[in-house]
Scaffold this active site. Sequence first.
Site, mmCIF file in Angstrom:
data_model
loop_
_atom_site.group_PDB
_atom_site.id
_atom_site.type_symbol
_atom_site.label_atom_id
_atom_site.label_comp_id
_atom_site.label_asym_id
_atom_site.label_seq_id
_atom_site.Cartn_x
_atom_site.Cartn_y
_atom_site.Cartn_z
ATOM 1 N N ASP A 1 55.943 -2.408 -29.388
ATOM 2 C CA ASP A 1 54.982 -2.521 -30.478
ATOM 3 C C ASP A 1 53.895 -1.486 -30.201
ATOM 4 O OD1 ASP A 1 53.366 -3.764 -32.606
ATOM 5 O OD2 ASP A 1 52.157 -4.495 -30.931
ATOM 6 N N ASP B 1 50.075 -1.365 -31.853
ATOM 7 C CA ASP B 1 48.720 -1.909 -31.792
ATOM 8 C C ASP B 1 48.659 -3.147 -30.899
ATOM 9 O OD1 ASP B 1 47.165 -0.179 -33.588
ATOM 10 O OD2 ASP B 1 48.561 -0.896 -35.106
#
Length: 222
Positions: free
Chosen positions: A19, A21
């Site tokens: 991922d 953020d």
Amino acid sequence: MTVVRPVTDLRAVRAVLFDMDGTLVNSDAAVERAWRTWAGEYGVDPERVIRVGHGRPSWDTIREVCPDLDDAENARAGARQLELQYTDLADVVATAGTHRLLATLTLPWAIVTSADRRLTAARLGAAGITPPKVVITSEDIVRGKPDPDGYLQAAAALGVPPEACLVVEDADAGLAAARAAGARTAALRGLAGDVPIKTLDDLVPLLTRRVGPGRRSRAPGR
């Protein structure tokens, strides 16, 4: 009660899917500022928006908190939310351990993010992270996290079965997407994953491995 035993043997892992953020990039403050401003403009409870929106594409969050908007209005609202984030990069930095892990990682890796391409490029640039060859953004998928679409696409692009991938996430929605894809999970922020970690530094010894005498594995996804 089922007891979950943390996994520390990752020799079966052939690729790592990150991922962005909250995982590779610390953009929490910028994301929160954008949602608070947006919530004020649309008359929505900012605390609820921030809680619902973590790790999810903006349009999915907006659809949940503003169910009365039609598709065109939802798209405009989502575009406005992203616009608030594009240039808000002053305190966007790499998370602890990111640069060390990426510098030592010899496995192919990819990024799967709920941000669009422009925001992804801006945040990776602000954090000093060179993107890998495979980056799946919100513009590449039909359904966002917790749907597994993004992680399945990334695994396919790397040519690695999802079950041989380790997904590194910091949000429940992302972890749900990874599990639905059949991948192993490494979880930040105290969340439940196959590999609970405090920072990405914790993955360095677990993902350092050798293939045969004196040879290191190659990284075609780099």
